[in-house]
Scaffold this motif. Sequence first.
Motif, PDB file in Angstrom:
ATOM      1  N   GLY A  82       0.827  -1.211   0.000  1.00  9.60           N
ATOM      2  CA  GLY A  82       0.000   0.000   0.000  1.00  9.60           C
ATOM      3  C   GLY A  82       0.857   1.255   0.000  1.00  9.60           C
ATOM      4  N   GLY A  83       1.938   1.230   0.777  1.00  6.11           N
ATOM      5  CA  GLY A  83       2.847   2.378   0.779  1.00  6.11           C
ATOM      6  C   GLY A  83       3.447   2.619  -0.596  1.00  6.11           C
ATOM      7  N   TYR A  84       3.781   1.523  -1.275  1.00  6.83           N
ATOM      8  CA  TYR A  84       4.326   1.633  -2.632  1.00  6.83           C
ATOM      9  C   TYR A  84       3.301   2.258  -3.579  1.00  6.83           C
ATOM     10  N   LEU A  85       2.025   1.830  -3.443  1.00  8.47           N
ATOM     11  CA  LEU A  85       0.974   2.385  -4.313  1.00  8.47           C
ATOM     12  C   LEU A  85       0.757   3.868  -4.043  1.00  8.47           C
ATOM     13  N   VAL A  86       0.891   4.272  -2.765  1.00  7.05           N
ATOM     14  CA  VAL A  86       0.750   5.710  -2.437  1.00  7.05           C
ATOM     15  C   VAL A  86       1.871   6.498  -3.102  1.00  7.05           C
ATOM     16  N   ILE A  87       3.087   5.958  -3.002  1.00 15.70           N
ATOM     17  CA  ILE A  87       4.240   6.650  -3.619  1.00 15.70           C
ATOM     18  C   ILE A  87       4.066   6.745  -5.130  1.00 15.70           C
ATOM     19  N   GLN A  88       3.506   5.695  -5.732  1.00 19.02           N
ATOM     20  CA  GLN A  88       3.302   5.688  -7.177  1.00 19.02           C
ATOM     21  C   GLN A  88       2.075   6.503  -7.588  1.00 19.02           C
ATOM     22  N   GLY A  89       1.269   6.929  -6.626  1.00 20.18           N
ATOM     23  CA  GLY A  89       0.076   7.704  -6.936  1.00 20.18           C
ATOM     24  C   GLY A  89      -1.107   6.860  -7.367  1.00 20.18           C
ATOM     25  N   ALA A  90      -1.021   5.527  -7.193  1.00 25.96           N
ATOM     26  CA  ALA A  90      -2.126   4.654  -7.594  1.00 25.96           C
ATOM     27  C   ALA A  90      -3.290   4.737  -6.615  1.00 25.96           C
ATOM     28  N   VAL A  91      -2.998   5.040  -5.331  1.00 30.27           N
ATOM     29  CA  VAL A  91      -4.044   5.278  -4.330  1.00 30.27           C
ATOM     30  C   VAL A  91      -3.668   6.518  -3.542  1.00 30.27           C
ATOM     31  N   SER A  92      -4.660   7.191  -3.013  1.00 25.83           N
ATOM     32  CA  SER A  92      -4.392   8.389  -2.214  1.00 25.83           C
ATOM     33  C   SER A  92      -4.021   7.992  -0.803  1.00 25.83           C
ATOM     34  N   LEU A  93      -3.483   8.965  -0.057  1.00 26.42           N
ATOM     35  CA  LEU A  93      -3.128   8.702   1.335  1.00 26.42           C
ATOM     36  C   LEU A  93      -4.368   8.359   2.143  1.00 26.42           C
ATOM     37  N   GLY A  94      -5.488   9.048   1.864  1.00 25.25           N
ATOM     38  CA  GLY A  94      -6.732   8.766   2.583  1.00 25.25           C
ATOM     39  C   GLY A  94      -7.241   7.364   2.292  1.00 25.25           C
ATOM     40  N   GLU A  95      -7.128   6.952   1.033  1.00 26.66           N
ATOM     41  CA  GLU A  95      -7.552   5.589   0.677  1.00 26.66           C
ATOM     42  C   GLU A  95      -6.671   4.552   1.365  1.00 26.66           C
ATOM     43  N   TYR A  96      -5.408   4.881   1.477  1.00 27.57           N
ATOM     44  CA  TYR A  96      -4.474   3.980   2.160  1.00 27.57           C
ATOM     45  C   TYR A  96      -4.843   3.836   3.636  1.00 27.57           C
ATOM     46  N   VAL A  97      -5.107   4.979   4.301  1.00 31.15           N
ATOM     47  CA  VAL A  97      -5.496   4.955   5.715  1.00 31.15           C
ATOM     48  C   VAL A  97      -6.816   4.192   5.890  1.00 31.15           C
ATOM     49  N   ALA A  98      -7.768   4.469   4.988  1.00 34.40           N
ATOM     50  CA  ALA A  98      -9.065   3.798   5.069  1.00 34.40           C
ATOM     51  C   ALA A  98      -8.900   2.293   4.899  1.00 34.40           C
ATOM     52  N   TYR A  99      -8.061   1.882   3.985  1.00 36.98           N
ATOM     53  CA  TYR A  99      -7.917   0.443   3.731  1.00 36.98           C
ATOM     54  C   TYR A  99      -7.245  -0.267   4.902  1.00 36.98           C
ATOM     55  N   MET A 100      -6.339   0.433   5.608  1.00 37.56           N
ATOM     56  CA  MET A 100      -5.716  -0.192   6.773  1.00 37.56           C
ATOM     57  C   MET A 100      -6.769  -0.608   7.802  1.00 37.56           C
ATOM     58  N   GLY A 101      -7.818   0.222   7.959  1.00 33.32           N
ATOM     59  CA  GLY A 101      -8.904  -0.135   8.872  1.00 33.32           C
ATOM     60  C   GLY A 101      -9.752  -1.270   8.322  1.00 33.32           C
ATOM     61  N   VAL A 102     -10.045  -1.215   7.018  1.00 34.91           N
ATOM     62  CA  VAL A 102     -10.877  -2.251   6.402  1.00 34.91           C
ATOM     63  C   VAL A 102     -10.144  -3.592   6.371  1.00 34.91           C
ATOM     64  N   GLN A 103      -8.834  -3.528   6.226  1.00 34.37           N
ATOM     65  CA  GLN A 103      -8.056  -4.761   6.139  1.00 34.37           C
ATOM     66  C   GLN A 103      -8.277  -5.645   7.367  1.00 34.37           C
ATOM     67  N   TRP A 104      -8.329  -5.026   8.553  1.00 31.51           N
ATOM     68  CA  TRP A 104      -8.519  -5.819   9.767  1.00 31.51           C
ATOM     69  C   TRP A 104      -9.931  -6.386   9.869  1.00 31.51           C
ATOM     70  N   GLN A 105     -10.867  -5.779   9.145  1.00 33.36           N
ATOM     71  CA  GLN A 105     -12.203  -6.363   9.101  1.00 33.36           C
ATOM     72  C   GLN A 105     -12.232  -7.636   8.257  1.00 33.36           C
ATOM     73  N   ILE A 106     -11.240  -7.795   7.408  1.00 38.59           N
ATOM     74  CA  ILE A 106     -11.120  -9.028   6.624  1.00 38.59           C
ATOM     75  C   ILE A 106     -10.332 -10.074   7.393  1.00 38.59           C
ATOM     76  N   ILE A 107      -9.229  -9.633   8.035  1.00 42.16           N
ATOM     77  CA  ILE A 107      -8.339 -10.571   8.708  1.00 42.16           C
ATOM     78  C   ILE A 107      -8.874 -10.982  10.074  1.00 42.16           C
ATOM     79  N   GLN A 108      -9.477 -10.011  10.808  1.00 43.90           N
ATOM     80  CA  GLN A 108      -9.919 -10.331  12.168  1.00 43.90           C
ATOM     81  C   GLN A 108     -10.956 -11.456  12.230  1.00 43.90           C
ATOM     82  N   PRO A 109     -11.975 -11.491  11.355  1.00 44.90           N
ATOM     83  CA  PRO A 109     -12.897 -12.636  11.395  1.00 44.90           C
ATOM     84  C   PRO A 109     -12.196 -13.976  11.169  1.00 44.90           C
ATOM     85  N   LEU A 110     -11.197 -13.973  10.270  1.00 41.96           N
ATOM     86  CA  LEU A 110     -10.441 -15.207  10.039  1.00 41.96           C
ATOM     87  C   LEU A 110      -9.668 -15.611  11.288  1.00 41.96           C
TER      88      LEU A 110
END
Length: 580
Positions: free
Chosen positions: A261-289
């Motif tokens: 995700g950090g690499y994508l932010v540096i490349q401009g493929a995702v915004s910093l806000g999208e990166y921060v948002a996905y970090m929260g969503v990511q645990w909603q995928i991993i935590q149930p598992l």
Amino acid sequence: MDVFRHLKRFYWPFRWYWLISACSMIGVIILQSLQPRVLGYIVDNVLVAGRHELLLTLLAALMGVSGLRSLLGYLQFRFCERFGIRSVYGLRNELYKTLQELSFAFYDSARTGDLMSRVTADVEAVRHFLSWGPNGFLHFGLGLAIGIGFGFTISWRLTLVTLTVVPLFAYLILKFSRLSRERHSVIRKAVSDLASTIQEAVSGIRTIKSFAREEVQAAKFDDKSQGFSQAHVGNALLWAKYFPLLELWAHLGAATVITYGGYLVIQGAVSLGEYVAYMGVQWQIIQPLWNVGGHVNNLTAARAAGDRLVELLHRPRGVEDRPGARPLPEIAGHVRFENVSFHYGDSVPVLDNLSLDAPPGKIIGVLGQTGSGKSTLLQLIPRFYDATAGSVTIDGHDVRDVRLADLRRQIGLVFQESFLFSASIRINIAYGRPDATQAEIEEAARLANIHDFIAELPQGYDTVVGERGLGLSGGQKQRIAIARAILGNPRILILDDATAAVDSETEAEIQKALRVVMEGRTTFIIAHRISALHHADEILVLEQGRVIERGTHRELLAKGGQYHRIYDVQYADRAEVVGA
């Protein structure tokens, strides 16, 4: 899930509690998914874009989402707990009712501690799963789906990277589930063994102390406790083996997403806000598992416990009312055994083709060595067991064709070791007839020759006896038991070695009371002492389930057979005293 299908009738009526809890949890999951989106919007549109005037509004919205999430969380926890508690309330009562309905044959081999652990520890394991398990698995499936859905709306690349951890998670959870059920079956048995050992030690404490066997019992308990500990250690080692692997895999997945995700932010493929948002969503995928392992563990524990509960609930009742059982009217007390045989399972017959006729008001004595079938014979009258051949009738009614409650209500029983409840003497005497008046209770006590003793106690009939009648002598307990047996004015009275455990003087007092009690009742007396039988109208001498002699006391003495030999043995000491 066959266990929970069998238990459905207990929890299904309370499904609305679970539905409220589940709906609240769905709301929590949705709001939990919105929070990262709000944070991402704040980062992109407030912090990065410099629109600071929106900060307070967005923070207020974020607090509102958090507050609503807390409220829904409260409803979720409250109603899921209520669902579990209300579900097992009926289950526990049904188990207790089942224990009351099971026949004597079941209790011949059942262990008290094992039954106690089923009604307590096993029920609690089921309750714990019903409270948290269904919501846990729903959270796993729905939370995972919503998390993946929100993840794809933010960044499909990061979501695909996150999902690479799923196959190994699934493999580890499935393997853990299989091994966990085996472990929990061992744990349930270990709990049962430990409870049985404790119950046995408490019940037999006088015998243990009498023979100074405290250390032996302590060693026995230590052995069972070791088994209990090892069963839990085995389960703990299973957790220790699999859950660190799950945690490690989860963190490796998270680290990979953070790096990519950090690499994508540096490349401009995702915004910093999208990166921060996905970090929260990511645990909603991993935590149930990650959490599903705990739910699987609770499920396997509940299944192992549920197996034991279902097995008990589905036990054949043995002796119960037949379909279409008839009411039994008030009886005169004419009892007949016609070619009766009985055996326990596939064992050698305890009774073999036995017949007898006891007209109303007659006294029948039964004498024989231990194991001759005396107690079994009389336990066929109130249907504690059913004859395997032949028939037992009362006033012409086959006891198997009438309602058990009507049958047993008209039979009074006094056992060799009469059980008294830890309650007042009044309650113990009126146990079979709780609506009896004080006058009726006192009259029964007078007939049993125990009223004067009770009246002298400081609290009289309200005196509370200790557990199993502790605090009373053997003779006093027996006379209270006799009063209890005759309070309902039974037409048939069965005395199963009622004076065997008392001294000669006490026996004489009890016999005096019994002579009054037996008047007008068909009475069966089992005894080892001829002194308790000599007044009987007919005495049966049993040997290996057969009647080898029958007659009155004088007739049997005149025959010079087994009865006479027993008489000589029992009265030999008196002859010696007379000769001296």
